[in-house]
Design a protein around this motif. Structure first.
Motif, PDB file in Angstrom:
ATOM      1  N   LYS A 121      21.733 -20.598  77.974  1.00 60.89           N
ATOM      2  CA  LYS A 121      20.644 -21.337  77.332  1.00 60.89           C
ATOM      3  C   LYS A 121      19.277 -20.716  77.586  1.00 60.89           C
ATOM      4  O   LYS A 121      18.352 -20.870  76.794  1.00 60.89           O
ATOM      5  CB  LYS A 121      20.636 -22.781  77.845  1.00 60.89           C
ATOM      6  CG  LYS A 121      19.741 -23.742  77.086  1.00 60.89           C
ATOM      7  CD  LYS A 121      20.246 -24.011  75.682  1.00 60.89           C
ATOM      8  CE  LYS A 121      19.443 -25.106  74.971  1.00 60.89           C
ATOM      9  NZ  LYS A 121      19.721 -26.459  75.512  1.00 60.89           N
ATOM     10  N   ALA A 122      19.135 -19.995  78.722  1.00 58.02           N
ATOM     11  CA  ALA A 122      17.808 -19.478  79.066  1.00 58.02           C
ATOM     12  C   ALA A 122      17.903 -18.261  79.973  1.00 58.02           C
ATOM     13  O   ALA A 122      18.901 -18.048  80.663  1.00 58.02           O
ATOM     14  CB  ALA A 122      16.980 -20.568  79.756  1.00 58.02           C
ATOM     15  N   ILE A 123      16.825 -17.474  79.947  1.00 57.23           N
ATOM     16  CA  ILE A 123      16.631 -16.350  80.860  1.00 57.23           C
ATOM     17  C   ILE A 123      15.373 -16.641  81.667  1.00 57.23           C
ATOM     18  O   ILE A 123      14.356 -17.071  81.112  1.00 57.23           O
ATOM     19  CB  ILE A 123      16.457 -15.021  80.108  1.00 57.23           C
ATOM     20  CG1 ILE A 123      17.614 -14.771  79.143  1.00 57.23           C
ATOM     21  CG2 ILE A 123      16.311 -13.857  81.080  1.00 57.23           C
ATOM     22  CD1 ILE A 123      17.362 -13.612  78.186  1.00 57.23           C
ATOM     23  N   VAL A 124      15.447 -16.396  82.970  1.00 59.18           N
ATOM     24  CA  VAL A 124      14.289 -16.651  83.833  1.00 59.18           C
ATOM     25  C   VAL A 124      13.890 -15.365  84.555  1.00 59.18           C
ATOM     26  O   VAL A 124      14.389 -15.072  85.649  1.00 59.18           O
ATOM     27  CB  VAL A 124      14.592 -17.764  84.852  1.00 59.18           C
ATOM     28  CG1 VAL A 124      13.309 -18.133  85.618  1.00 59.18           C
ATOM     29  CG2 VAL A 124      15.158 -18.999  84.169  1.00 59.18           C
ATOM     30  N   PRO A 125      13.014 -14.567  83.969  1.00 60.98           N
ATOM     31  CA  PRO A 125      12.512 -13.385  84.672  1.00 60.98           C
ATOM     32  C   PRO A 125      11.517 -13.795  85.752  1.00 60.98           C
ATOM     33  O   PRO A 125      10.712 -14.711  85.560  1.00 60.98           O
ATOM     34  CB  PRO A 125      11.816 -12.578  83.560  1.00 60.98           C
ATOM     35  CG  PRO A 125      11.438 -13.605  82.535  1.00 60.98           C
ATOM     36  CD  PRO A 125      12.466 -14.693  82.604  1.00 60.98           C
ATOM     37  N   ILE A 138      13.657  -8.226  77.370  1.00 58.96           N
ATOM     38  CA  ILE A 138      14.067  -9.602  77.654  1.00 58.96           C
ATOM     39  C   ILE A 138      13.813 -10.508  76.456  1.00 58.96           C
ATOM     40  O   ILE A 138      14.682 -11.306  76.062  1.00 58.96           O
ATOM     41  CB  ILE A 138      13.345 -10.122  78.910  1.00 58.96           C
ATOM     42  CG1 ILE A 138      13.826  -9.347  80.146  1.00 58.96           C
ATOM     43  CG2 ILE A 138      13.568 -11.626  79.096  1.00 58.96           C
ATOM     44  CD1 ILE A 138      13.018  -9.602  81.398  1.00 58.96           C
ATOM     45  N   MET A 139      12.656 -10.379  75.848  1.00 59.80           N
ATOM     46  CA  MET A 139      12.339 -11.212  74.683  1.00 59.80           C
ATOM     47  C   MET A 139      13.239 -10.849  73.495  1.00 59.80           C
ATOM     48  O   MET A 139      13.608 -11.719  72.692  1.00 59.80           O
ATOM     49  CB  MET A 139      10.870 -11.059  74.305  1.00 59.80           C
ATOM     50  CG  MET A 139       9.892 -11.571  75.361  1.00 59.80           C
ATOM     51  SD  MET A 139      10.153 -13.295  75.842  1.00 59.80           S
ATOM     52  CE  MET A 139       9.725 -14.132  74.304  1.00 59.80           C
ATOM     53  N   GLY A 140      13.619  -9.578  73.408  1.00 66.47           N
ATOM     54  CA  GLY A 140      14.527  -9.161  72.336  1.00 66.47           C
ATOM     55  C   GLY A 140      15.903  -9.789  72.488  1.00 66.47           C
ATOM     56  O   GLY A 140      16.513 -10.243  71.504  1.00 66.47           O
ATOM     57  N   ILE A 141      16.411  -9.819  73.710  1.00 64.79           N
ATOM     58  CA  ILE A 141      17.704 -10.459  73.968  1.00 64.79           C
ATOM     59  C   ILE A 141      17.619 -11.952  73.674  1.00 64.79           C
ATOM     60  O   ILE A 141      18.526 -12.540  73.071  1.00 64.79           O
ATOM     61  CB  ILE A 141      18.136 -10.218  75.436  1.00 64.79           C
ATOM     62  CG1 ILE A 141      18.387  -8.731  75.673  1.00 64.79           C
ATOM     63  CG2 ILE A 141      19.387 -11.033  75.775  1.00 64.79           C
ATOM     64  CD1 ILE A 141      18.551  -8.361  77.141  1.00 64.79           C
ATOM     65  N   ALA A 142      16.514 -12.572  74.097  1.00 67.03           N
ATOM     66  CA  ALA A 142      16.340 -14.008  73.857  1.00 67.03           C
ATOM     67  C   ALA A 142      16.326 -14.325  72.368  1.00 67.03           C
ATOM     68  O   ALA A 142      16.947 -15.300  71.920  1.00 67.03           O
ATOM     69  CB  ALA A 142      15.045 -14.485  74.513  1.00 67.03           C
ATOM     70  N   VAL A 149      13.004 -18.453  77.210  1.00 69.52           N
ATOM     71  CA  VAL A 149      12.559 -17.591  78.304  1.00 69.52           C
ATOM     72  C   VAL A 149      11.528 -18.359  79.122  1.00 69.52           C
ATOM     73  O   VAL A 149      10.499 -18.792  78.602  1.00 69.52           O
ATOM     74  CB  VAL A 149      11.946 -16.277  77.787  1.00 69.52           C
ATOM     75  CG1 VAL A 149      11.352 -15.465  78.948  1.00 69.52           C
ATOM     76  CG2 VAL A 149      12.993 -15.455  77.052  1.00 69.52           C
ATOM     77  N   VAL A 150      11.846 -18.549  80.387  1.00 65.51           N
ATOM     78  CA  VAL A 150      10.944 -19.218  81.323  1.00 65.51           C
ATOM     79  C   VAL A 150      10.479 -18.178  82.332  1.00 65.51           C
ATOM     80  O   VAL A 150      11.268 -17.685  83.138  1.00 65.51           O
ATOM     81  CB  VAL A 150      11.638 -20.387  82.051  1.00 65.51           C
ATOM     82  CG1 VAL A 150      10.675 -21.036  83.045  1.00 65.51           C
ATOM     83  CG2 VAL A 150      12.151 -21.421  81.053  1.00 65.51           C
ATOM     84  N   GLU A 151       9.214 -17.811  82.279  1.00 62.89           N
ATOM     85  CA  GLU A 151       8.679 -16.822  83.208  1.00 62.89           C
ATOM     86  C   GLU A 151       8.325 -17.486  84.540  1.00 62.89           C
ATOM     87  O   GLU A 151       7.477 -18.369  84.585  1.00 62.89           O
ATOM     88  CB  GLU A 151       7.418 -16.185  82.644  1.00 62.89           C
ATOM     89  CG  GLU A 151       7.610 -15.314  81.427  1.00 62.89           C
ATOM     90  CD  GLU A 151       6.268 -14.760  80.957  1.00 62.89           C
ATOM     91  OE1 GLU A 151       5.755 -13.823  81.601  1.00 62.89           O
ATOM     92  OE2 GLU A 151       5.727 -15.306  79.969  1.00 62.89           O
ATOM     93  N   THR A 168       2.443 -15.982  79.800  1.00 62.31           N
ATOM     94  CA  THR A 168       2.083 -16.329  78.420  1.00 62.31           C
ATOM     95  C   THR A 168       3.004 -15.688  77.388  1.00 62.31           C
ATOM     96  O   THR A 168       2.784 -15.835  76.193  1.00 62.31           O
ATOM     97  CB  THR A 168       0.636 -15.906  78.097  1.00 62.31           C
ATOM     98  OG1 THR A 168       0.547 -14.463  78.029  1.00 62.31           O
ATOM     99  CG2 THR A 168      -0.337 -16.419  79.143  1.00 62.31           C
ATOM    100  N   ILE A 169       4.025 -14.985  77.849  1.00 61.17           N
ATOM    101  CA  ILE A 169       4.873 -14.194  76.947  1.00 61.17           C
ATOM    102  C   ILE A 169       6.117 -14.966  76.520  1.00 61.17           C
ATOM    103  O   ILE A 169       6.497 -14.969  75.345  1.00 61.17           O
ATOM    104  CB  ILE A 169       5.270 -12.867  77.620  1.00 61.17           C
ATOM    105  CG1 ILE A 169       4.005 -12.086  78.026  1.00 61.17           C
ATOM    106  CG2 ILE A 169       6.137 -12.016  76.684  1.00 61.17           C
ATOM    107  CD1 ILE A 169       4.255 -10.950  78.994  1.00 61.17           C
ATOM    108  N   GLY A 170       6.774 -15.633  77.464  1.00 60.02           N
ATOM    109  CA  GLY A 170       7.965 -16.409  77.166  1.00 60.02           C
ATOM    110  C   GLY A 170       7.645 -17.764  76.569  1.00 60.02           C
ATOM    111  O   GLY A 170       6.486 -18.050  76.213  1.00 60.02           O
TER     112      GLY A 170
END
Length: 377
Positions: A121-125, A138-142, A149-151, A168-170
């Motif tokens: 459901k999510a990626i957390v870098p 990461i944003m491409g995979i999302a 994406v939760v930074e 501010t990216i995710g």
């Protein structure tokens, strides 16, 4: 003894706390809370910013707003603080850990896609030491798999990835203003997002499930319980302390960068001799001098070096124990793929004293103590 950390104090903090007291607004969302939020909106180019009681709570809010449900999977590095995982475990998610990059200690973006399943459901870098993860990948995979994406930018306030502020990216960004961070309010944090659709839900969630924020803006004549929520709103006293620091962010940044560069230059000889490794900042990243660390040969050398530094009046510390090796990590998560670097690199890392009031004499004492370590002679 040279402390590992001392919270920054520039002088106006007490004046602003006094102002908050005299304005009889202590419980939050007063003038200083608003000023802190506006500073971040303007400085970091984010549409929405809500101050919170901690980065932990900002992460918890993100998990709610991302609609994480029991059985969902969330991908993140194992080399991070427990709050990164806890926020999603509280929602019933399964944590999927992947390996890190040895250069930045950040999640290895090339390992993420293979860990994606139909339950993801999510990626957390996690932007370790204020150095950005490789966010384009990461944003491409999302985007490809329709993931949030939760930074976790707890350490990344005022750091950048290709000109964009971390957080501010995710879909959501989470900051920390704990006393160990560049700018502090003792305990505190913030959640950032760009999409208007999350604002009302975020305000209700933050205000104990009520529409109190609308009431204070005069949009309704009374507030009531409208949904689930919790108490994520910090005290105005904390916000007052923080605003004094944000006003002086440039001065804090300049001093921390001076300390970071001092260590980096003075320890170059040991790096050239292959005795230590220094931090790596990729071309795409502008870091914020949150942390200066070195890496030594192995755990044994690290243990002895930390003891040596302590004997010489320097408090240096290691950092995270990888979450996948912890009891709760095994219970609530799994490691996908091979742990090539996470454990090995975590056992080599030592953090040096880094804070605003650190003097040049103290910095030199740290460097001298490192050079006097018998293994380095």
């Amino acid at each position: 003894m040279i402390d590992f950390n001392k919270p920054a104090y520039l002088g106006k903090e007490i004046d602003y706390i006094k102002d908050a007291i005299e304005n009889s607004k202590l419980c939050g969302d007063g003038i200083f809370t608003k000023k802190c939020s506006q500073w971040m909106k303007d400085e970091l180019k984010t549409k929405h910013c809500l101050l919170t009681t901690s980065c932990t709570h900002a992460l918890e809010m993100s998990a709610y707003l991302a609609d994480i449900q029991p059985g969902d999977e969330v991908i993140m590095p194992s080399y991070t603080f427990v709050s990164t995982a806890d926020a999603f475990v509280l929602r019933g998610a399964k944590i999927v850990f992947v390996d890190i990059r040895p250069d930045t200690m950040n999640i290895d973006e090339t390992k993420i896609e293979d860990a994606v399943t139909e339950k993801t459901k999510a990626i957390v870098p996690v932007h370790y030491a204020g150095v950005a993860c490789e966010m384009d990948t990461i944003m491409g995979i999302a985007k490809k798999y329709d993931l949030k994406v939760v930074e976790d930018a707890a350490q990344g306030v005022h750091a950048y990835y290709k000109g964009k502020a971390l957080g501010t990216i995710g879909d959501f960004g989470c900051f920390s203003f704990h006393e160990t961070k560049n700018y502090t309010m003792g305990e505190g944090g913030a959640i950032l997002f760009q999409d208007d659709k999350y604002l009302e839900k975020a305000e209700i969630l933050r205000e104990k499930g009520t529409d109190r924020s609308k009431f204070f803006r005069g949009q309704i004549d009374k507030y009531t319980w409208v949904d689930f929520g919790s108490s994520y709103l910090p005290s105005e006293l904390n916000a007052a302390y923080l605003y004094a620091q944000l006003e002086n962010a440039d001065a804090i940044d300049k001093k921390r960068m001076y300390v970071w560069n001092f260590y980096h230059e003075k320890l170059e000889e040991l790096a050239d001799r292959g005795l230590i490794e220094r931090p790596v900042v990729p071309d795409y990243a502008v870091h914020n001098a949150h942390m200066y660390y070195i890496k030594v040969k192995d755990l044994d050398v690290r243990t002895r070096l930390i003891a040596h530094l302590k004997e010489n009046g320097v408090c240096a510390v290691f950092h995270y124990i990888p979450l996948h090796s912890a009891t709760a990590g095994r219970k609530f998560g799994r490691f996908h793929g091979e742990d090539v670097y996470t454990t090995k690199e975590s056992e080599r890392l030592i953090r040096l004293p880094m804070f605003y009031s650190l003097s040049k004499e103290e910095m030199q004492k740290v460097v001298d103590a490192i050079y006097s370590f018998p293994d380095f002679k």
